[in-house]
Design an enzyme around this catalytic site. Structure first.
Site, PDB file in Angstrom:
ATOM      1  N   ASP A 465     -20.688   8.066 -13.214  1.00  0.00           N
ATOM      2  CA  ASP A 465     -22.001   8.713 -13.213  1.00  0.00           C
ATOM      3  C   ASP A 465     -21.929  10.131 -13.783  1.00  0.00           C
ATOM      4  O   ASP A 465     -20.840  10.722 -13.898  1.00  0.00           O
ATOM      5  CB  ASP A 465     -22.533   8.745 -11.773  1.00  0.00           C
ATOM      6  N   ASP A 523     -32.724   4.581 -13.339  1.00  0.00           N
ATOM      7  CA  ASP A 523     -32.649   4.550 -11.875  1.00  0.00           C
ATOM      8  C   ASP A 523     -33.822   3.812 -11.251  1.00  0.00           C
ATOM      9  O   ASP A 523     -33.859   3.644 -10.036  1.00  0.00           O
ATOM     10  CB  ASP A 523     -32.606   5.981 -11.312  1.00  0.00           C
TER      11      ASP A 523
HETATM   12  C1  GLA Z   1     -27.431   8.638  -9.627  1.00  0.00           C
HETATM   13  C2  GLA Z   1     -27.365   7.221 -10.137  1.00  0.00           C
HETATM   14  C3  GLA Z   1     -27.722   6.264  -9.038  1.00  0.00           C
HETATM   15  C4  GLA Z   1     -26.791   6.465  -7.873  1.00  0.00           C
HETATM   16  C5  GLA Z   1     -26.811   7.908  -7.433  1.00  0.00           C
HETATM   17  C6  GLA Z   1     -25.745   8.192  -6.406  1.00  0.00           C
HETATM   18  O1  GLA Z   1     -28.742   8.992  -9.309  1.00  0.00           O
HETATM   19  O2  GLA Z   1     -28.177   7.076 -11.251  1.00  0.00           O
HETATM   20  O3  GLA Z   1     -27.656   4.939  -9.497  1.00  0.00           O
HETATM   21  O4  GLA Z   1     -25.494   6.083  -8.251  1.00  0.00           O
HETATM   22  O5  GLA Z   1     -26.597   8.793  -8.518  1.00  0.00           O
HETATM   23  O6  GLA Z   1     -25.748   9.500  -6.000  1.00  0.00           O
END
Ligand code: GLA
Length: 740
Positions: A465, A523
């Protein structure tokens, strides 16, 4: 050779590289057929334009690296200066042109035609090597490498690069532009404009492409769509700051340009050193955006790291967020396994002290309180249930509240002031800062932690990420270090797959795609948002890369509630997964999810390696998209109602991409129940399939051929079938299979 002519897959490029001037792209577009040397010479000769009044006294040519010295007053291809000596009037000369097939690592693909041009400016003591390749799929790649040939004393000898960009001509008829913008959970919103005189420029200063990434810069004939129109497009394969533009100069040229966006003083090229631009990927199509995908997807697949069917993922994020405990996660894994899930991904929250998003990034040790025996008990449970295991990491980041930041404040990009200092600390974003990967010790440490985790635990998959903008003056060094880090991790652990995520889809580009096996598209798991996000992200990236998850009925990111059938139909067309606390799902829902996974597994070869097609419905509330197998034997389509339709009876569903002369059986495929319709009576053909308006056929019927209609491919594509009257936010799936 002085007029190289490259041709592949309906695309061609003609370069006038005669003489010592910087070569000119005489043509980039449709294939011009079989042209011999004399015909090419005539083409190049006749491409020399008239001289306009009040202009330079020789015909103005748009070259591969246009500069003022050539009379080009648009955005230059190269700019820079030598410290203390002012801006350089760069005037390059062609030294030589080499052509042929040559090894290019992973891109050493059979049939790729390549050209390498060497240009020099003796007075400026610079040389530029331009590499140009045309793949068998018709995808063009170009990049420049500038070398500082000054060999005198250091300091004054540096060349401060301002910009080095790939600039490609497009014809004047390509007046309509399409590029993209967006925000968190709403990535890749298309925006169209008409190019007048001037520059339409999109810049990313996020240190990652960003949610508003321009993504593709497409110039096309007015009104181009998914299936029609001539289009020329560029994409920069780079995950840091960049710019992409279209320029229409009053001088009489239209161009597409792209390159890394460099901060002042960011890129000093020392004497004897060089800098290479990222690759610009450029594609032409005379069949709209689908024509672009039909070249890009097979090309990406030719070098893709993906070798196996994309597993069904169960991700813990929206299921439990930071509430990690072994019994709950074990139950979740069991529920997933029961439904047919193949991979369990433990998302954020597993490392030391990580109870919320305010702390602990950088402390990449398994939390001893939540996991007194490490992750072993969970992984053993997951394995026993028949799933493999994936883990979330965010290696490029650091929380100020972490052991890492306390021990190594100098590793934090932008620095951390002493507690007593009066200076204003740099901004945090999601309460976090960026780890300076350009710092060798920081790089070595984070690499060592990742390697330690991958060695200690049988981890099949990393969700990698990146949750903030860099907000740093220069980002080149960080982006280059990121690539080195991923490459090093992959080299050390070749079996491990990686998913790239950046607060959803803020880092989806071909630079990162070379290094990963999946991207987290957005997301949002809200199917309504996802329909659009997936549709446009999929113009460039093949569906097998695009993570799409079944979320809870009420989407966490929008609060909108969607029916299961719509959520299932949406998540089906990508690298599918689940991000929902299945423990709370009803028995009926679990049964429908299990059935969905069964169909996903059956359809995977089609969904992931077929040809993506999208119709151009005249009503923007309706979307028809699908995937057709390369041999045109089978296809799956989705008719989607995003909103209330414009017309009481919508236009017919015309299914693109089928072989006109073959006959196909069309059968509705029901997943998660029937889509909701608002109709007194369904279309006759649809009703006769089962005699029932609302339950036209079951998956078993569809698989067996019962409840289907058979028509010629030409009829299905050109005439189509009347659509069921879907209520807003519904999708109907149609399995289409050749019968002869
Ligand atoms: C980001 C990612 C999510 C999740 C969160 C975890 O927002 O896009 O999918 O993994 O971080 O903190």
């Amino acid at each position: 050779m002085s007029i190289p002519y490259l041709r592949a897959a309906g695309t061609s490029l003609v370069l006038d590289a005669r003489g010592t001037g910087v070569p000119v792209i005489v043509h980039w577009g449709a294939d011009l057929g079989d042209l011999n040397g004399a015909m090419l010479t005539t083409l190049a000769d006749t491409s020399v334009p008239a001289i306009a009044p009040s202009s330079i006294d020789v015909p103005l040519r748009l070259t591969l690296l246009p500069t003022l010295a050539q009379g080009w007053s648009g955005r230059p291809g190269i700019s820079g200066f030598r410290p203390g000596r002012g801006s350089l009037a760069i005037d390059l000369r062609l030294v030589n042109v080499r052509s042929g097939e040559r090894p290019m690592g992973r891109f050493a693909l059979p049939g790729t035609q390549t050209l390498t041009l060497l240009l020099e400016d003796a007075a400026a003591q610079l040389s530029v090597r331009t590499e140009l390749e045309l793949s068998v799929q018709g995808v063009l790649r170009l990049r420049h490498t500038v070398r500082n040939r000054n060999t005198t004393a250091a300091g004054a000898a540096a060349f401060e690069l301002g910009s080095l960009d790939v600039i490609l001509p497009v014809p004047g008829r390509a007046r309509e532009l399409l590029d993209f913008t967006g925000l968190w959970t709403h990535e890749r919103r298309p925006q169209r404009s008409t190019l007048g005189h001037g520059v339409w420029s999109r810049e990313s200063r996020h240190g990652r492409p960003g949610h508003d990434d321009s993504y593709l810069m497409v110039a096309g004939t007015p009104g181009f769509g998914f299936r029609s129109g001539e289009v020329w497009c560029t994409h920069l394969a780079w995950s840091g700051d960049k710019r992409a533009w279209a320029e229409n100069s009053a001088l009489g040229f239209s161009v597409l340009g792209s390159g890394e966006l460099l901060a002042p003083g960011e890129l000093g090229v020392a004497a004897g050193e060089s800098y290479s631009t990222p690759w610009t990927v450029a594609v032409y199509s005379d069949a709209g955006l689908d024509g672009l995908s039909s070249r890009l997807h097979p090309w990406i697949r030719s070098w893709s790291t993906i070798r196996t069917p994309r597993p069904v993922v169960l991700n813990t994020w929206e299921a439990v967020y930071f509430e990690h405990d072994l019994p709950t996660l074990a139950r979740l894994a069991d529920a997933g396994a029961h439904a047919g899930v193949e991979r369990f991904v433990l998302d954020d929250g597993w490392f030391t002290g990580r109870r919320d998003d305010r702390r602990a990034l950088g402390d990449w040790f398994v939390d001893p309180v939540t996991w007194p025996s490490g992750l072993h008990p969970l992984i053993e449970h997951v394995h026993a249930a028949g799933l493999d295991f994936g883990l979330w990491v965010e290696p490029e980041m650091v929380s100020l509240d972490s052991e890492m930041a306390r021990a190594h404040p100098d590793w934090v990009l932008g620095g951390v002031p002493e507690p007593s200092a009066t200076e204003t600390p740099a901004l945090t974003w999601r309460f976090q800062r960026v780890l300076d990967l350009g710092h060798p010790d920081a790089f070595a440490w984070v690499f060592a932690r990742l390697t330690a985790l991958l060695t200690e635990y049988p981890i099949a998959y990393l969700k990698w990420d990146h949750n903030r903008d860099l907000l740093a003056g220069s980002t080149h060094r960080q982006t280059a270090a990121l690539y080195r880090l991923i490459d090093a991790v992959r080299a050390a652990h070749p079996g491990v797959e990686i998913e790239s995520c950046a607060s959803g889809g803020a880092r989806i580009d071909l630079g990162i795609l070379e290094r990963v096996d999946r991207v987290w598209t957005s997301d949002t798991n809200d199917p309504l948002e996802r329909q659009e996000i997936q549709r446009y992200t999929g113009v460039l990236i093949p569906p097998e890369y695009l993570g799409g998850h079944l979320g809870a009925a009420t989407a966490h990111t929008t609060g909108r509630t969607s029916e299961l059938s719509f959520r299932l139909a949406t998540a089906l067309f990508g690298a599918a997964g689940i991000e929902w606390n299945l423990i709370s799902a009803s028995a009926e829902e679990l049964g429908q999810i299990t059935e969905w996974i069964t169909h996903y597994k059956r359809l995977r070869p089609l969904l992931h390696f077929g040809v993506v097609v999208r119709a151009d419905p005249s009503d923007p509330a309706l979307v028809l998209h699908g995937v057709v197998s390369r041999d045109q034997n089978s296809a799956l389509f989705a008719q989607v109602a995003l909103a209330a339709p414009r017309d009481a009876v919508p236009e017919r569903m015309r299914f693109p991409g089928l072989a006109p002369e073959r006959r196909y059986r069309v059968a509705p495929l029901l997943l998660g129940g029937s889509p909701r319709t608002i109709q007194d009576t369904p279309p006759a053909w649809y009703a006769t399939l089962s005699g029932s308006a609302e339950t036209p056929t079951t998956p078993a019927d569809a698989a067996s051929g019962r409840g289907s209609v058979t028509l010629a491919g030409a009829v299905l594509t050109l005439v189509g079938l009347p659509a069921p009257l879907l209520a807003p936010e519904q999708a109907a799936l149609f399995a289409v299979d050749a019968v002869d």
